[in-house]
Design a protein around this motif. Structure first.
Motif, PDB file in Angstrom:
ATOM      1  N   TYR A  69       0.821  -1.219   0.000  1.00  0.00           N
ATOM      2  CA  TYR A  69       0.000   0.000   0.000  1.00  0.00           C
ATOM      3  C   TYR A  69       0.856   1.270   0.000  1.00  0.00           C
ATOM      4  O   TYR A  69       0.406   2.315  -0.477  1.00  0.00           O
ATOM      5  CB  TYR A  69      -0.968  -0.029   1.175  1.00  0.00           C
ATOM      6  N   TRP A  81      -7.308   3.917  -5.896  1.00  0.00           N
ATOM      7  CA  TRP A  81      -7.059   3.317  -4.582  1.00  0.00           C
ATOM      8  C   TRP A  81      -8.202   2.423  -4.116  1.00  0.00           C
ATOM      9  O   TRP A  81      -7.969   1.290  -3.676  1.00  0.00           O
ATOM     10  CB  TRP A  81      -6.806   4.417  -3.554  1.00  0.00           C
ATOM     11  N   ALA A  82      -9.430   2.926  -4.168  1.00  0.00           N
ATOM     12  CA  ALA A  82     -10.568   2.141  -3.678  1.00  0.00           C
ATOM     13  C   ALA A  82     -10.755   0.853  -4.475  1.00  0.00           C
ATOM     14  O   ALA A  82     -10.955  -0.220  -3.874  1.00  0.00           O
ATOM     15  CB  ALA A  82     -11.841   2.986  -3.697  1.00  0.00           C
ATOM     16  N   CYS A  85      -8.147  -1.679  -3.294  1.00  0.00           N
ATOM     17  CA  CYS A  85      -8.475  -2.233  -1.968  1.00  0.00           C
ATOM     18  C   CYS A  85      -9.576  -3.283  -2.086  1.00  0.00           C
ATOM     19  O   CYS A  85      -9.536  -4.322  -1.411  1.00  0.00           O
ATOM     20  CB  CYS A  85      -8.901  -1.123  -1.023  1.00  0.00           C
ATOM     21  N   HIS A 130      -9.139  -2.832   4.279  1.00  0.00           N
ATOM     22  CA  HIS A 130      -7.987  -2.559   3.422  1.00  0.00           C
ATOM     23  C   HIS A 130      -7.860  -1.066   3.128  1.00  0.00           C
ATOM     24  O   HIS A 130      -6.736  -0.546   3.043  1.00  0.00           O
ATOM     25  CB  HIS A 130      -8.092  -3.369   2.129  1.00  0.00           C
ATOM     26  N   ARG A 131      -8.966  -0.364   3.001  1.00  0.00           N
ATOM     27  CA  ARG A 131      -8.885   1.084   2.828  1.00  0.00           C
ATOM     28  C   ARG A 131      -8.280   1.735   4.068  1.00  0.00           C
ATOM     29  O   ARG A 131      -7.580   2.748   3.972  1.00  0.00           O
ATOM     30  CB  ARG A 131     -10.267   1.665   2.516  1.00  0.00           C
ATOM     31  N   ARG A 132      -8.551   1.150   5.217  1.00  0.00           N
ATOM     32  CA  ARG A 132      -7.960   1.647   6.461  1.00  0.00           C
ATOM     33  C   ARG A 132      -6.433   1.524   6.422  1.00  0.00           C
ATOM     34  O   ARG A 132      -5.709   2.420   6.865  1.00  0.00           O
ATOM     35  CB  ARG A 132      -8.540   0.839   7.623  1.00  0.00           C
ATOM     36  N   GLN A 135      -5.158   4.225   4.157  1.00  0.00           N
ATOM     37  CA  GLN A 135      -5.196   5.544   4.801  1.00  0.00           C
ATOM     38  C   GLN A 135      -3.888   5.807   5.534  1.00  0.00           C
ATOM     39  O   GLN A 135      -3.338   6.920   5.474  1.00  0.00           O
ATOM     40  CB  GLN A 135      -6.359   5.622   5.790  1.00  0.00           C
ATOM     41  N   GLU A 299     -16.639   7.144   6.169  1.00  0.00           N
ATOM     42  CA  GLU A 299     -16.048   7.305   4.853  1.00  0.00           C
ATOM     43  C   GLU A 299     -17.194   7.472   3.862  1.00  0.00           C
ATOM     44  O   GLU A 299     -17.835   6.507   3.466  1.00  0.00           O
ATOM     45  CB  GLU A 299     -15.226   6.054   4.537  1.00  0.00           C
ATOM     46  N   PRO A 302     -14.887   6.922  -0.586  1.00  0.00           N
ATOM     47  CA  PRO A 302     -13.560   6.422  -0.223  1.00  0.00           C
ATOM     48  C   PRO A 302     -12.422   7.280  -0.760  1.00  0.00           C
ATOM     49  O   PRO A 302     -12.356   7.568  -1.963  1.00  0.00           O
ATOM     50  CB  PRO A 302     -13.535   5.022  -0.829  1.00  0.00           C
ATOM     51  N   PHE A 303     -11.581   7.733   0.160  1.00  0.00           N
ATOM     52  CA  PHE A 303     -10.382   8.522  -0.120  1.00  0.00           C
ATOM     53  C   PHE A 303     -10.679   9.918  -0.664  1.00  0.00           C
ATOM     54  O   PHE A 303      -9.750  10.654  -0.973  1.00  0.00           O
ATOM     55  CB  PHE A 303      -9.441   7.771  -1.080  1.00  0.00           C
ATOM     56  N   GLN A 358     -18.770  -0.335   7.689  1.00  0.00           N
ATOM     57  CA  GLN A 358     -17.528   0.285   8.134  1.00  0.00           C
ATOM     58  C   GLN A 358     -17.244   0.073   9.615  1.00  0.00           C
ATOM     59  O   GLN A 358     -16.221   0.541  10.118  1.00  0.00           O
ATOM     60  CB  GLN A 358     -17.564   1.789   7.823  1.00  0.00           C
TER      61      GLN A 358
END
Length: 383
Positions: A69, A81-82, A85, A130-132, A135, A299, A302-303, A358
């Protein structure tokens, strides 16, 4: 004749298991007449300390994901990115479905009702985890990411601080809370003190404490005034420090994790489920004049867009007054705590209905005394 390779190893016999052993007991069932329901208080006492593992399979996996990542955050556009993930979260989907999904589905259906798609929510949670991770990587790669972060409810917090007795923010374990929630407060000018366990982070092995956890803690500390770290043996000293911060009109954030303290509570949740809530925030608020708020960080895109929400101040009914002397009025204090617990439960349920995929860990289908499985579906520390 006794062959040595068949003999029982004395060293193995002395070796402690990696997981600590606890004894959980019911302290009290406190009935709240205004709600016509009760709150159950538990104590959690350490029976046998666990063995600190040097390394685990999880460490290898998390280390490789961290490197991956970091490359994604440094080299690829944010719009990718999203989806990345989401794809990576499906690599071990069969294992997650076999080991975690049954308990998750039972709890989700019990709380949110039969109208939900439990599998879709579960797959969404895996992607959010995975997004966490990304981050964290995005904060380690300087200058490439500037999401929109909105903080709601700040006026209520500032108004409470004008009374001069400090405030506690009781944070939910949504995936964005760990970093984005702290960043939202920091960018709004709130200097918060985070209460955190000494094993907070990605891993509890010696390798994880030395190499995997420090980057996360360093990123979080950018947005904190201080971190109040404690182990199981020094909770008294931490209590004194928190009281001192509140007397100085400080803001203390506590994450709703029931695994760190010595007491926690259980209350009904949703249609037929149960949730477990830490008792420490309610305990501090019940002592007197400290303001208590619930906090959830979502979120939205996402991002791209995040939303941190501070609830209106949690205030029990007028008929319930705080116990100003716990030593002489412990029963009254527990009654006040029960009111705070139910107020927090209500806010948690409202937030959960907005973004259930989430939430890291939040409920179960049965009461703690009826089953022996773990709380919720994850053991992630959100502090």
């Amino acid at each position: 004749m006794r062959l040595w390779w068949f003999a029982k190893s004395r060293k193995a016999a002395r070796k402690l298991p990696s997981a600590a052993s606890f004894r959980t007991e019911i302290i009290a069932d406190v009935f709240v007449p205004e709600r016509a329901e009760d709150v159950r208080f538990f104590s959690r006492k350490l029976v046998r300390p666990g063995r600190l593992r040097r390394f685990s399979n999880k460490d290898l996996r998390e280390g490789l994901l961290s490197i991956f990542y970091l490359v994604v955050a440094a080299a690829l556009p944010v719009r990718w990115w999203a989806p990345i993930c989401g794809r990576v979260s499906r690599f071990r989907l069969k294992r997650h479905m076999r080991k975690e999904f049954p308990a998750y589905a039972a709890a989700a259906l019990a709380v949110l009702g039969d109208g939900i798609d439990a599998r879709k929510l579960f797959e969404g949670l895996l992607a959010a985890r995975h997004r966490r991770r990304l981050q964290l990587a995005a904060h380690l790669v300087a200058g490439r990411w500037s999401p929109t972060i909105r903080l709601e409810g700040l006026a209520g917090l500032r108004s409470a601080l004008q009374r001069g007795h400090g405030a506690i923010l009781w944070c939910d374990q949504f995936t964005a809370q760990t970093i984005i929630g702290k960043r939202a407060l920091y960018e709004a000018g709130i200097e918060a003190h985070q209460v955190s366990v000494n094993t907070h982070g990605i891993s509890e092995s010696a390798f994880g404490l030395r190499f995997l956890n420090p980057p996360l803690i360093d990123v979080e500390n950018r947005f904190l005034k201080s971190r109040v770290v404690f182990g199981r043996d020094d909770t008294y000293q931490v209590t004194i420090r928190i009281q001192k911060i509140l007397k100085q009109n400080g803001v203390v954030t506590m994450t709703n994790t029931v695994h760190a303290g010595t007491t926690f509570t259980e209350a009904a949740m949703g249609e037929s489920g149960w949730t477990h809530l830490a008792s420490a925030p309610a305990n501090f608020a019940a002592r007197g004049r400290t303001a208590l708020f619930a906090m959830s960080t979502f979120e939205v895109v996402p991002f791209i867009e995040y939303r941190a929400v501070l609830s209106p101040e949690l205030t029990p009914e007028a008929s319930v007054s705080p116990a100003t002397d716990m030593a002489r009025d412990g029963a009254k204090n527990m009654t006040v705590q029960a009111h705070y617990i139910l107020l927090k439960r209500d806010r948690l349920l409202e937030a959960l209905k907005l973004y259930p995929e989430q939430m890291l860990t939040w409920s179960r289908r049965q009461r703690l005394t009826e089953v022996s499985d773990s709380i919720g579906i994850g053991m992630d520390e959100g502090s």
